[in-house]
Scaffold this motif. Structure first.
Motif, PDB file in Angstrom:
ATOM      1  N   GLU A 236       0.817  -1.215   0.000  1.00 26.75           N
ATOM      2  CA  GLU A 236       0.000   0.000   0.000  1.00 26.75           C
ATOM      3  C   GLU A 236       0.856   1.273   0.000  1.00 26.75           C
ATOM      4  OE1 GLU A 236      -2.920  -0.214   3.098  1.00 26.75           O
ATOM      5  OE2 GLU A 236      -3.760  -2.100   2.349  1.00 26.75           O
ATOM      6  N   ALA A 237       2.124   1.124   0.405  1.00 24.02           N
ATOM      7  CA  ALA A 237       3.037   2.274   0.347  1.00 24.02           C
ATOM      8  C   ALA A 237       3.707   2.390  -1.025  1.00 24.02           C
ATOM      9  CB  ALA A 237       4.089   2.151   1.443  1.00 24.02           C
ATOM     10  N   GLY A 238       3.361   1.465  -1.930  1.00 25.33           N
ATOM     11  CA  GLY A 238       3.854   1.554  -3.305  1.00 25.33           C
ATOM     12  C   GLY A 238       5.189   0.890  -3.563  1.00 25.33           C
ATOM     13  N   PHE A 239       5.560  -0.095  -2.728  1.00 25.01           N
ATOM     14  CA  PHE A 239       6.892  -0.689  -2.902  1.00 25.01           C
ATOM     15  C   PHE A 239       6.890  -2.043  -3.595  1.00 25.01           C
ATOM     16  CE2 PHE A 239       8.039   2.767  -0.279  1.00 25.01           C
ATOM     17  CZ  PHE A 239       9.376   3.006  -0.577  1.00 25.01           C
ATOM     18  N   LYS A 240       5.745  -2.601  -3.905  1.00 30.80           N
ATOM     19  CA  LYS A 240       5.737  -3.862  -4.645  1.00 30.80           C
ATOM     20  C   LYS A 240       6.343  -3.614  -6.033  1.00 30.80           C
ATOM     21  CE  LYS A 240       2.415  -7.015  -4.350  1.00 30.80           C
ATOM     22  NZ  LYS A 240       1.115  -7.710  -4.525  1.00 30.80           N
ATOM     23  N   GLY A 241       7.409  -4.335  -6.354  1.00 33.95           N
ATOM     24  CA  GLY A 241       8.068  -4.192  -7.655  1.00 33.95           C
ATOM     25  C   GLY A 241       9.041  -3.032  -7.761  1.00 33.95           C
ATOM     26  N   LYS A 242       9.177  -2.226  -6.702  1.00 38.71           N
ATOM     27  CA  LYS A 242      10.083  -1.061  -6.769  1.00 38.71           C
ATOM     28  C   LYS A 242      11.530  -1.534  -6.815  1.00 38.71           C
ATOM     29  CE  LYS A 242      11.243   3.302  -4.472  1.00 38.71           C
ATOM     30  NZ  LYS A 242      11.118   4.112  -5.687  1.00 38.71           N
ATOM     31  N   LYS A 243      12.338  -0.957  -7.718  1.00 38.99           N
ATOM     32  CA  LYS A 243      13.725  -1.395  -7.922  1.00 38.99           C
ATOM     33  C   LYS A 243      14.723  -0.263  -7.772  1.00 38.99           C
ATOM     34  CE  LYS A 243      12.565  -3.782 -11.898  1.00 38.99           C
ATOM     35  NZ  LYS A 243      12.908  -4.411 -13.184  1.00 38.99           N
ATOM     36  N   ILE A 244      15.911  -0.633  -7.367  1.00 37.93           N
ATOM     37  CA  ILE A 244      17.089   0.231  -7.460  1.00 37.93           C
ATOM     38  C   ILE A 244      18.206  -0.659  -8.005  1.00 37.93           C
ATOM     39  CG2 ILE A 244      18.851   1.561  -6.242  1.00 37.93           C
ATOM     40  CD1 ILE A 244      16.813   2.372  -4.191  1.00 37.93           C
ATOM     41  N   GLY A 245      18.695  -0.345  -9.193  1.00 36.45           N
ATOM     42  CA  GLY A 245      19.740  -1.170  -9.804  1.00 36.45           C
ATOM     43  C   GLY A 245      19.302  -2.611  -9.948  1.00 36.45           C
ATOM     44  N   GLY A 246      20.122  -3.527  -9.434  1.00 39.28           N
ATOM     45  CA  GLY A 246      19.817  -4.949  -9.565  1.00 39.28           C
ATOM     46  C   GLY A 246      18.988  -5.526  -8.448  1.00 39.28           C
ATOM     47  N   MET A 247      18.550  -4.676  -7.494  1.00 40.57           N
ATOM     48  CA  MET A 247      17.723  -5.153  -6.390  1.00 40.57           C
ATOM     49  C   MET A 247      16.317  -4.593  -6.518  1.00 40.57           C
ATOM     50  SD  MET A 247      19.717  -7.081  -4.585  1.00 40.57           S
ATOM     51  CE  MET A 247      18.497  -7.360  -3.298  1.00 40.57           C
ATOM     52  N   LEU A 271      16.797   0.547  -0.511  1.00 41.24           N
ATOM     53  CA  LEU A 271      15.377   0.195  -0.685  1.00 41.24           C
ATOM     54  C   LEU A 271      14.705  -0.021   0.667  1.00 41.24           C
ATOM     55  CD1 LEU A 271      15.497  -2.272  -3.719  1.00 41.24           C
ATOM     56  CD2 LEU A 271      14.093  -0.210  -3.583  1.00 41.24           C
ATOM     57  N   MET A 272      15.377  -0.699   1.577  1.00 35.13           N
ATOM     58  CA  MET A 272      14.819  -0.931   2.907  1.00 35.13           C
ATOM     59  C   MET A 272      14.601   0.381   3.654  1.00 35.13           C
ATOM     60  SD  MET A 272      16.862  -4.366   4.168  1.00 35.13           S
ATOM     61  CE  MET A 272      16.054  -4.392   5.782  1.00 35.13           C
ATOM     62  N   ASP A 273      15.571   1.293   3.557  1.00 32.65           N
ATOM     63  CA  ASP A 273      15.428   2.600   4.216  1.00 32.65           C
ATOM     64  C   ASP A 273      14.252   3.378   3.647  1.00 32.65           C
ATOM     65  OD1 ASP A 273      17.560   2.167   5.884  1.00 32.65           O
ATOM     66  OD2 ASP A 273      19.014   3.292   4.670  1.00 32.65           O
ATOM     67  N   GLN A 274      14.137   3.407   2.322  1.00 32.64           N
ATOM     68  CA  GLN A 274      13.032   4.126   1.678  1.00 32.64           C
ATOM     69  C   GLN A 274      11.687   3.531   2.092  1.00 32.64           C
ATOM     70  OE1 GLN A 274      13.397   4.423  -2.584  1.00 32.64           O
ATOM     71  NE2 GLN A 274      15.451   5.337  -2.504  1.00 32.64           N
ATOM     72  N   ALA A 275      11.626   2.193   2.124  1.00 34.98           N
ATOM     73  CA  ALA A 275      10.374   1.517   2.481  1.00 34.98           C
ATOM     74  C   ALA A 275       9.989   1.802   3.926  1.00 34.98           C
ATOM     75  CB  ALA A 275      10.524   0.014   2.252  1.00 34.98           C
ATOM     76  N   SER A 276      10.967   1.731   4.833  1.00 35.63           N
ATOM     77  CA  SER A 276      10.691   1.989   6.259  1.00 35.63           C
ATOM     78  C   SER A 276      10.165   3.400   6.463  1.00 35.63           C
ATOM     79  CB  SER A 276      11.962   1.794   7.086  1.00 35.63           C
ATOM     80  OG  SER A 276      12.408   0.473   7.016  1.00 35.63           O
ATOM     81  N   GLU A 277      10.804   4.355   5.819  1.00 30.51           N
ATOM     82  CA  GLU A 277      10.388   5.754   5.956  1.00 30.51           C
ATOM     83  C   GLU A 277       8.985   5.969   5.398  1.00 30.51           C
ATOM     84  OE1 GLU A 277      13.335   8.262   4.173  1.00 30.51           O
ATOM     85  OE2 GLU A 277      14.952   7.490   5.451  1.00 30.51           O
ATOM     86  N   ALA A 278       8.707   5.356   4.245  1.00 33.73           N
ATOM     87  CA  ALA A 278       7.393   5.535   3.623  1.00 33.73           C
ATOM     88  C   ALA A 278       6.284   4.931   4.474  1.00 33.73           C
ATOM     89  CB  ALA A 278       7.387   4.902   2.228  1.00 33.73           C
ATOM     90  N   VAL A 279       6.519   3.736   5.036  1.00 29.48           N
ATOM     91  CA  VAL A 279       5.503   3.074   5.869  1.00 29.48           C
ATOM     92  C   VAL A 279       5.292   3.857   7.164  1.00 29.48           C
ATOM     93  CG1 VAL A 279       5.055   1.009   7.259  1.00 29.48           C
ATOM     94  CG2 VAL A 279       5.804   0.774   4.890  1.00 29.48           C
ATOM     95  N   ALA A 280       6.379   4.359   7.760  1.00 33.05           N
ATOM     96  CA  ALA A 280       6.250   5.149   8.983  1.00 33.05           C
ATOM     97  C   ALA A 280       5.457   6.427   8.727  1.00 33.05           C
ATOM     98  CB  ALA A 280       7.646   5.486   9.526  1.00 33.05           C
ATOM     99  N   GLU A 281       5.724   7.058   7.598  1.00 32.22           N
ATOM    100  CA  GLU A 281       5.032   8.312   7.276  1.00 32.22           C
ATOM    101  C   GLU A 281       3.566   8.079   6.949  1.00 32.22           C
ATOM    102  OE1 GLU A 281       5.392  11.828   3.928  1.00 32.22           O
ATOM    103  OE2 GLU A 281       7.217  10.779   4.556  1.00 32.22           O
ATOM    104  N   LYS A 282       3.280   7.016   6.208  1.00 30.57           N
ATOM    105  CA  LYS A 282       1.908   6.770   5.750  1.00 30.57           C
ATOM    106  C   LYS A 282       1.018   6.147   6.824  1.00 30.57           C
ATOM    107  CE  LYS A 282      -0.562   4.569   1.844  1.00 30.57           C
ATOM    108  NZ  LYS A 282      -1.151   5.785   1.258  1.00 30.57           N
ATOM    109  N   PHE A 283       1.608   5.224   7.629  1.00 29.64           N
ATOM    110  CA  PHE A 283       0.789   4.465   8.584  1.00 29.64           C
ATOM    111  C   PHE A 283       1.182   4.686  10.043  1.00 29.64           C
ATOM    112  CE2 PHE A 283       1.000   1.946   4.623  1.00 29.64           C
ATOM    113  CZ  PHE A 283      -0.349   1.922   4.292  1.00 29.64           C
ATOM    114  N   GLY A 284       2.305   5.353  10.279  1.00 31.31           N
ATOM    115  CA  GLY A 284       2.769   5.523  11.655  1.00 31.31           C
ATOM    116  C   GLY A 284       3.236   4.230  12.278  1.00 31.31           C
TER     117      GLY A 284
END
Length: 295
Positions: A236-247, A271-284
């Motif tokens: 729901e935070a938009g990270f399914k399929g999100k890529k950076i380089g080869g990951m 990617l993990m840092d971006q995902a953590s920040e997005a989930v914290a911001e969107k859902f607390g």
């Protein structure tokens, strides 16, 4: 040689994610006699030793890593011993191989663990679980090794278990901070070969349809926060399929990072840092890593 030392082993070759630089040294225990040599190795190395199994839950950093690793890799083929409904399995036996043995013997209780890679020892050390069960549910006792005590058995009730957590509960000082799972005894229930095979097949097919079980991953990246699904939050935070380089996060299940080819730890951690920040911001909600990060 009962204890084999490998210098500068490749973490990319030691982990299912297939990324990472070189550790400083890897001690491979080839048999029980090698544990005496391991005691001397532990004494030389001091603190900071890390036990690894099949490396199916590890994310290793890039470059040269100041890591001293220990792995059980006995020369003899890892096989389980069956006595009624009790099963004794060596730590270096692969969990899928143990499940295959349980099928042949019609022993039930661990079908929910179908599709989990890795070794028996590593699965206990992480209290691996799936579909409403975990390792703790079937373990009767564990044979452990520490530098000061050597080999000894501990009953399940005397061990500390939790969600993706296992501890031998020792309070004997820093010398025993390091431990190995050497053998595991399971208590199961009698069933039939057909019933156990059917349940394992159903669970594996279900997992295969929703998770990237054949891709280069390290299993679930984040633990499920209480009351939430980490995969759903990431999706729901938009990270399914999100890529950076080869990951990239899997397109099948957002809580799996895949090495899609030439991936790096830097890309995975970003990617993990971006995902953590997005989930914290969107859902607390704060996401905590389930994958073990070695850097």
């Amino acid at each position: 040689m009962t204890l084999e030392l490998l210098h500068k082993p490749s973490m990319a070759q030691l982990t299912s994610l297939g990324i990472g630089g070189n550790a400083r040294v890897l001690a491979k225990v080839r048999d029980e006699a090698g544990l005496d040599e391991l005691s001397r190795f532990v004494e030389r190395e001091g603190s900071g030793l890390i036990a690894i199994g099949e490396g199916s839950n590890l994310l290793a950093g890039d470059g040269e890593l100041n890591l001293a690793l220990v792995q059980i890799a006995c020369r003899s083929k890892a096989e389980a011993l069956i006595s009624g409904t009790r099963v004794l399995a060596p730590a270096d036996m692969r969990l899928p191989g143990l499940l295959a043995t349980l099928i042949k013997n019609g022993l039930s209780g661990m079908e929910g663990l179908a599709g989990i890679p890795g070794s028996v020892g590593g699965s206990v050390a992480m209290n691996a679980g799936s579909y409403g069960t975990d390792m703790q549910s079937s373990v009767k006792r564990v044979r452990l090794w520490t530098p000061s005590k050597g080999l000894f058995w501990k009953d399940t009730a005397d061990l500390e278990w939790g969600y993706r957590h296992f501890s031998i509960g020792q309070n004997n000082g820093s010398e025993d901070d390091f431990f190995l799972v050497w053998e595991v005894e399971f208590e199961l229930t009698r069933s039939t070969e057909e019933e156990v095979r059917g349940r394992i097949k159903n669970n594996f097919e279900k997992k295969k349809s929703t998770q990237p079980v054949t891709a280069k991953t390290a299993g679930c990246v984040f633990k499920n926060p209480e009351g939430y699904s980490a995969g759903r939050l990431l999706d729901e935070a938009g990270f399914k399929g999100k890529k950076i380089g080869g990951m990239g996060f899997s397109e099948m299940h957002a809580n799996f990072l895949e090495n899609k080819g030439n991936g790096t730890a830097a890309q995975a951690l970003e990617l993990m840092d971006q995902a953590s920040e997005a989930v914290a911001e969107k859902f607390g909600v704060t996401l905590k890593p389930e994958v073990i990060i070695l850097s």
